[in-house]
Design an enzyme around this catalytic site. Sequence first.
Site, PDB file in Angstrom:
ATOM      1  N   GLU A   5       8.441  16.066  15.792  1.00 23.24           N
ATOM      2  CA  GLU A   5       8.956  15.960  14.427  1.00 23.24           C
ATOM      3  C   GLU A   5       8.191  16.915  13.518  1.00 23.24           C
ATOM      4  O   GLU A   5       6.968  16.888  13.474  1.00 23.24           O
ATOM      5  CB  GLU A   5       8.776  14.520  13.908  1.00 23.24           C
ATOM      6  CG  GLU A   5       9.335  14.320  12.518  1.00 23.24           C
ATOM      7  CD  GLU A   5       9.062  12.921  11.966  1.00 23.24           C
ATOM      8  OE1 GLU A   5       7.895  12.479  11.988  1.00 23.24           O
ATOM      9  OE2 GLU A   5      10.013  12.283  11.497  1.00 23.24           O
ATOM     10  N   LYS A  62       0.885  -1.174   0.000  1.00 24.49           N
ATOM     11  CA  LYS A  62       0.000   0.000   0.000  1.00 24.49           C
ATOM     12  C   LYS A  62       0.920   1.220   0.000  1.00 24.49           C
ATOM     13  O   LYS A  62       1.438   1.625   1.032  1.00 24.49           O
ATOM     14  CB  LYS A  62      -0.873  -0.027   1.259  1.00 24.49           C
ATOM     15  CG  LYS A  62      -2.248   0.610   1.090  1.00 24.49           C
ATOM     16  CD  LYS A  62      -2.210   2.078   0.736  1.00 24.49           C
ATOM     17  CE  LYS A  62      -1.997   2.943   1.955  1.00 24.49           C
ATOM     18  NZ  LYS A  62      -1.803   4.371   1.591  1.00 24.49           N
ATOM     19  N   GLU A 114       9.165   1.224  11.181  1.00 23.20           N
ATOM     20  CA  GLU A 114      10.198   2.261  11.023  1.00 23.20           C
ATOM     21  C   GLU A 114       9.467   3.587  11.055  1.00 23.20           C
ATOM     22  O   GLU A 114       8.690   3.897  10.145  1.00 23.20           O
ATOM     23  CB  GLU A 114      10.957   2.051   9.706  1.00 23.20           C
ATOM     24  CG  GLU A 114      11.732   0.736   9.734  1.00 23.20           C
ATOM     25  CD  GLU A 114      12.536   0.433   8.474  1.00 23.20           C
ATOM     26  OE1 GLU A 114      12.276   1.050   7.439  1.00 23.20           O
ATOM     27  OE2 GLU A 114      13.419  -0.435   8.552  1.00 23.20           O
ATOM     28  N   CYS A 126      13.391  10.797   7.254  1.00 24.93           N
ATOM     29  CA  CYS A 126      13.214  10.373   8.648  1.00 24.93           C
ATOM     30  C   CYS A 126      14.495  10.532   9.442  1.00 24.93           C
ATOM     31  O   CYS A 126      14.466  10.788  10.635  1.00 24.93           O
ATOM     32  CB  CYS A 126      12.753   8.931   8.686  1.00 24.93           C
ATOM     33  SG  CYS A 126      13.847   7.838   7.764  1.00 24.93           S
TER      34      CYS A 126
HETATM   35  P1  NAD Z   1       2.025   8.272   7.575  1.00 18.96           P
HETATM   36  O1  NAD Z   1       2.151   7.505   8.849  1.00 18.96           O
HETATM   37  O2  NAD Z   1       1.068   9.380   7.526  1.00 18.96           O
HETATM   38  O3  NAD Z   1       1.627   7.299   6.387  1.00 18.96           O
HETATM   39  C1  NAD Z   1       2.390   6.157   6.063  1.00 18.96           C
HETATM   40  C2  NAD Z   1       1.502   5.148   5.372  1.00 18.96           C
HETATM   41  O4  NAD Z   1       0.552   4.628   6.316  1.00 18.96           O
HETATM   42  C3  NAD Z   1       0.689   5.703   4.212  1.00 18.96           C
HETATM   43  O5  NAD Z   1       0.699   4.757   3.168  1.00 18.96           O
HETATM   44  C4  NAD Z   1      -0.693   5.863   4.812  1.00 18.96           C
HETATM   45  O6  NAD Z   1      -1.721   5.817   3.862  1.00 18.96           O
HETATM   46  C5  NAD Z   1      -0.750   4.679   5.735  1.00 18.96           C
HETATM   47  N1  NAD Z   1      -1.709   4.752   6.838  1.00 18.96           N
HETATM   48  C6  NAD Z   1      -2.121   5.862   7.496  1.00 18.96           C
HETATM   49  N2  NAD Z   1      -2.988   5.522   8.484  1.00 18.96           N
HETATM   50  C7  NAD Z   1      -3.114   4.177   8.447  1.00 18.96           C
HETATM   51  C8  NAD Z   1      -3.873   3.228   9.202  1.00 18.96           C
HETATM   52  N3  NAD Z   1      -4.642   3.607  10.216  1.00 18.96           N
HETATM   53  N4  NAD Z   1      -3.778   1.921   8.868  1.00 18.96           N
HETATM   54  C9  NAD Z   1      -2.975   1.527   7.855  1.00 18.96           C
HETATM   55  N5  NAD Z   1      -2.249   2.371   7.098  1.00 18.96           N
HETATM   56  C10 NAD Z   1      -2.299   3.685   7.397  1.00 18.96           C
HETATM   57  O7  NAD Z   1       3.507   8.747   7.226  1.00 18.96           O
HETATM   58  P2  NAD Z   1       3.939   9.697   6.026  1.00 18.96           P
HETATM   59  O8  NAD Z   1       3.434  11.059   6.323  1.00 18.96           O
HETATM   60  O9  NAD Z   1       3.607   9.047   4.740  1.00 18.96           O
HETATM   61  O10 NAD Z   1       5.526   9.677   6.159  1.00 18.96           O
HETATM   62  C11 NAD Z   1       6.254  10.536   6.970  1.00 18.96           C
HETATM   63  C12 NAD Z   1       6.614   9.857   8.283  1.00 18.96           C
HETATM   64  O11 NAD Z   1       7.356   8.671   8.019  1.00 18.96           O
HETATM   65  C13 NAD Z   1       7.516  10.676   9.170  1.00 18.96           C
HETATM   66  O12 NAD Z   1       7.090  10.549  10.505  1.00 18.96           O
HETATM   67  C14 NAD Z   1       8.882  10.027   9.017  1.00 18.96           C
HETATM   68  O13 NAD Z   1       9.778  10.204  10.076  1.00 18.96           O
HETATM   69  C15 NAD Z   1       8.495   8.605   8.854  1.00 18.96           C
HETATM   70  N6  NAD Z   1       9.549   7.851   8.200  1.00 18.96           N
HETATM   71  C16 NAD Z   1      10.289   6.962   8.927  1.00 18.96           C
HETATM   72  C17 NAD Z   1      11.320   6.255   8.318  1.00 18.96           C
HETATM   73  C18 NAD Z   1      12.164   5.280   9.080  1.00 18.96           C
HETATM   74  O14 NAD Z   1      12.882   4.524   8.433  1.00 18.96           O
HETATM   75  N7  NAD Z   1      12.131   5.263  10.396  1.00 18.96           N
HETATM   76  C19 NAD Z   1      11.574   6.468   6.963  1.00 18.96           C
HETATM   77  C20 NAD Z   1      10.805   7.392   6.253  1.00 18.96           C
HETATM   78  C21 NAD Z   1       9.780   8.072   6.881  1.00 18.96           C
END
Ligand code: NAD
Length: 484
Positions: free
Chosen positions: A388, A176, A252, A286
């Site tokens: 963040e 997804k 992550e 991230c």
């Molecule tokens: P997000 O959590 O908003 O979304 C990530 C994914 O989860 C999307 O595909 C979204 O549609 C899905 N999602 C959202 N709610 C959900 C639910 N209830 N059930 C299932 N899926 C759901 O994150 P984002 O805004 O896309 O990305 C930015 C974030 O990602 C930042 O916090 C960043 O630090 C983190 N990040 C972490 C790493 C790491 O390796 N630790 C790497 C990249 C980004």
Amino acid sequence: MKQILNFINGEYAASSRTFDKRSPLTGQVIAQVHEADREQVDAAVRAARAALRGAWGRLTVAERVERLYAVAAGIEKRFDEFLAAECEDTGKPMSLARHIDIPRGAANFRIFADVIKNVPTEFFEMATPDGRGAINYGYRTPVGVVGVICPWNLPLLLMTWKVGPALACGNAVVVKPSEETPQTAALLGEVMNEAGIPPGVYNVVHGFGPDSAGEFVTTHPGVNAITFTGETRTGEAIMKAAAKGARPVSLEMGGKNAAIVFADCDFDAAIEGTMRSVFANCGQVCLGTERVYVERPIFERFVEALKRGAEGLQLGRPENPATNMGPLISAEHQAKVLSYYKLAVEEGATVVTGGGVPTMPGELAGGSWIQPTIWTGLPQTARVMKEEIFGPCCHIAPFDTEDEVLAKANDNDYGLACAIWTRDVSRAHRVAQRMEVGLSWVNSWFLRDLRTPFGGAKQSGIGREGGVHSLEFYTELKNVCIKL
Ligand code: NAD
């Protein structure tokens, strides 16, 4: 209008519902994305299950490895298409995606093919009362159908970081992608077919989180394990969903990473590295730095140099070779980052540079652009120091002692990464080891050997992926005990 379809059982599938994908550069709608409904997610999970029982499940490791090499080669063959799609979705500079996102997309298949080809197994001999003894060995099998939930900041790179090892270990996946960045995941379906990956092994379902494809994947009882990259709050929701059926998760998540700059550092290298760690990908990494601690003797000089660097960044279109900063991913994210820019001032920050929205020419005026921003003067307790932001911004604070800076840098609920700048080798080890993070960089940032463990401490993650560490999540390790 471009249509972005789901990819289920080796075929592209339209949905009855679509949503708009807007360009971060201009705000204009650039594609219609087909939102998978519950039935389509179910079809993807069933296709994945069938693949495990079918041709895919019967391949030898060597045959699987060959196919993964073919996927890597397929991405490279269509490099320009992936590059264009990734930059269209994210607005990031092509100079960045050309060197990081797309090559790493291919490397993620190659490296995990190599890992699975070379991984040994553990073996123990034991004594038994009858004197004949017994042997034990570990035997790995796939966990089954893996749900892969991805963010938008490094779409192809982070998705393949999970799909590569999942497939290397013999699993099938239902991906997804983020609703903001659907294109490269969809395009990879064509590469999978060309590379001879059987139908059902790689599936893509588009949509959002709650009450959409994200939720349908993570709550589906046919999904055996869930790997997620994204915000910590989302990770918590996914953990709850995974509790039903006691399914394993690899998470992550977010970060509020510190850079610690000692006065004895290579000053130019520290500035160059901090410029990248704060501003690369418009601050949407991230691992990026949002808190910089600089030893007092070089504090003023450091602030001045980083300010000069930030003010020299070229905002513009991805294809312009001079561009080194794109827009934020969306108007919604721009509003979030701007709310922190406002909050920083309310909390008493001195704005060294930036703090608002730049004036962009022509159609770029409609994009989600933001100024690179630096603050000083905030107390350690400020929200801007705790939460963040995920934008091109940092706060710089002076420090006097190693213990003081360690306490400050560790004073956060997140624990993903840090960057330490010093020429003192003993101190480098000491500080790196005492930081409460999953990744400590010394005199570098984002230098990644894909064989090493990657993941976060505290609220930044659960589990480690990378090299053989990925096998812990993507395989079941069974002990076979044989009495001789
Ligand atoms: P997000 O959590 O908003 O979304 C990530 C994914 O989860 C999307 O595909 C979204 O549609 C899905 N999602 C959202 N709610 C959900 C639910 N209830 N059930 C299932 N899926 C759901 O994150 P984002 O805004 O896309 O990305 C930015 C974030 O990602 C930042 O916090 C960043 O630090 C983190 N990040 C972490 C790493 C790491 O390796 N630790 C790497 C990249 C980004």
